[in-house]
Design a protein around this motif. Sequence first.
Motif, PDB file in Angstrom:
ATOM      1  N   LYS A  28       0.868  -1.213  -0.106  1.00 25.29           N
ATOM      2  CA  LYS A  28       0.027  -0.253   0.062  1.00 25.29           C
ATOM      3  C   LYS A  28       0.914   1.245   0.090  1.00 25.29           C
ATOM      4  O   LYS A  28       1.960   0.999   0.770  1.00 25.29           O
ATOM      5  CB  LYS A  28      -0.966  -0.211   1.282  1.00 25.29           C
ATOM      6  N   PRO A  29       0.590   2.431  -0.644  1.00 29.62           N
ATOM      7  CA  PRO A  29      -0.420   2.593  -1.050  1.00 29.62           C
ATOM      8  C   PRO A  29      -0.903   2.029  -2.556  1.00 29.62           C
ATOM      9  O   PRO A  29       0.436   2.040  -3.260  1.00 29.62           O
ATOM     10  CB  PRO A  29      -0.649   3.939  -1.169  1.00 29.62           C
ATOM     11  N   GLN A  76       4.018  10.643 -16.545  1.00 27.76           N
ATOM     12  CA  GLN A  76       3.740  12.084 -16.432  1.00 27.76           C
ATOM     13  C   GLN A  76       2.342  12.258 -15.610  1.00 27.76           C
ATOM     14  O   GLN A  76       1.979  13.370 -15.129  1.00 27.76           O
ATOM     15  CB  GLN A  76       3.568  12.982 -17.617  1.00 27.76           C
ATOM     16  N   SER A  77       1.986  11.041 -15.213  1.00 25.84           N
ATOM     17  CA  SER A  77       0.435  11.331 -14.544  1.00 25.84           C
ATOM     18  C   SER A  77       0.690  11.675 -13.021  1.00 25.84           C
ATOM     19  O   SER A  77       1.650  11.190 -12.166  1.00 25.84           O
ATOM     20  CB  SER A  77      -0.207   9.611 -14.280  1.00 25.84           C
ATOM     21  N   GLN A  82       2.640  10.723  -7.413  1.00 26.34           N
ATOM     22  CA  GLN A  82       2.107  10.801  -5.930  1.00 26.34           C
ATOM     23  C   GLN A  82       2.495   9.239  -5.453  1.00 26.34           C
ATOM     24  O   GLN A  82       3.156   9.143  -4.181  1.00 26.34           O
ATOM     25  CB  GLN A  82       0.629  11.166  -5.963  1.00 26.34           C
ATOM     26  N   PHE A  83       2.080   8.337  -6.237  1.00 28.36           N
ATOM     27  CA  PHE A  83       2.451   6.807  -5.660  1.00 28.36           C
ATOM     28  C   PHE A  83       3.978   6.767  -5.681  1.00 28.36           C
ATOM     29  O   PHE A  83       4.257   6.221  -4.615  1.00 28.36           O
ATOM     30  CB  PHE A  83       1.804   5.957  -6.841  1.00 28.36           C
ATOM     31  N   ALA A  85       6.108   8.860  -5.071  1.00 25.69           N
ATOM     32  CA  ALA A  85       6.670   9.789  -4.139  1.00 25.69           C
ATOM     33  C   ALA A  85       6.444   9.180  -2.570  1.00 25.69           C
ATOM     34  O   ALA A  85       7.198   9.024  -1.668  1.00 25.69           O
ATOM     35  CB  ALA A  85       5.904  11.165  -4.193  1.00 25.69           C
ATOM     36  N   ALA A  86       5.283   8.509  -2.557  1.00 25.27           N
ATOM     37  CA  ALA A  86       4.750   7.783  -1.074  1.00 25.27           C
ATOM     38  C   ALA A  86       5.584   6.655  -0.882  1.00 25.27           C
ATOM     39  O   ALA A  86       5.765   6.362   0.242  1.00 25.27           O
ATOM     40  CB  ALA A  86       3.308   7.313  -1.414  1.00 25.27           C
ATOM     41  N   LEU A  87       6.240   6.019  -1.993  1.00 25.79           N
ATOM     42  CA  LEU A  87       7.381   4.972  -1.876  1.00 25.79           C
ATOM     43  C   LEU A  87       8.612   5.594  -1.612  1.00 25.79           C
ATOM     44  O   LEU A  87       9.684   4.926  -1.351  1.00 25.79           O
ATOM     45  CB  LEU A  87       7.331   4.049  -3.110  1.00 25.79           C
ATOM     46  N   HIS A  88       8.793   6.824  -1.469  1.00 29.67           N
ATOM     47  CA  HIS A  88       9.982   7.384  -1.402  1.00 29.67           C
ATOM     48  C   HIS A  88      10.907   7.172  -2.349  1.00 29.67           C
ATOM     49  O   HIS A  88      12.083   6.946  -2.196  1.00 29.67           O
ATOM     50  CB  HIS A  88      10.541   7.130  -0.092  1.00 29.67           C
ATOM     51  N   ALA A  89      10.385   7.332  -3.526  1.00 31.08           N
ATOM     52  CA  ALA A  89      11.071   6.935  -4.879  1.00 31.08           C
ATOM     53  C   ALA A  89      10.853   8.209  -5.709  1.00 31.08           C
ATOM     54  O   ALA A  89      10.187   9.260  -5.624  1.00 31.08           O
ATOM     55  CB  ALA A  89      10.870   5.821  -5.327  1.00 31.08           C
TER      56      ALA A  89
END
Length: 117
Positions: A28-29, A76-77, A82-83, A85-89
Motif C-alpha cells: 500500500k498505497p 507524467q500522471s 504521487q504513488f 513519492a509515497a514509496l520514497h522514490a
Amino acid sequence: MAAIGTPIDATSFQLLGQLDRLIDDRFKPKSLVLVGFDLIADPGCRAYFYDMATSWALPRQQVEDLIALGEAMVLQSPRYRQFVAALHATAPTPPRSVEQICQPHHIAVKTTARDAD
C-alpha cells in the motif's frame, strides 16, 4: 467499436481486480493511472491517435508513437508521481513527453488580442 471495446474493457477491469487481490497490505498505497486517447488535451494529437487503423501492420512511426504515448502518459500522471513519492522514490522521466509526442500533430488555436487596460 462497442463490439471490440467492451470485451477489452471487461478484460482490463478483470485483470485489475485480480491484481488488486494479489497485492497485499505490504504494497500500500495502491494507485490506478488512467491512460487513454480521451485524456490527450491537444485536439490535433487526439485526432492523430484516434484515426490510427486497428491493424497488425501499422507504420513504424505510429507504433513508436503509441508506445511512447503510453509510457509518457503513465510517467507524467500526477497520480503515478504521487504513488512513487509515497514509496520514497523518484519517478523516471519519459524519453519523450506527451507534449513532444503531440507536437507534430498540434492544431494551432486562433487567439484574439486583448485590449490593454
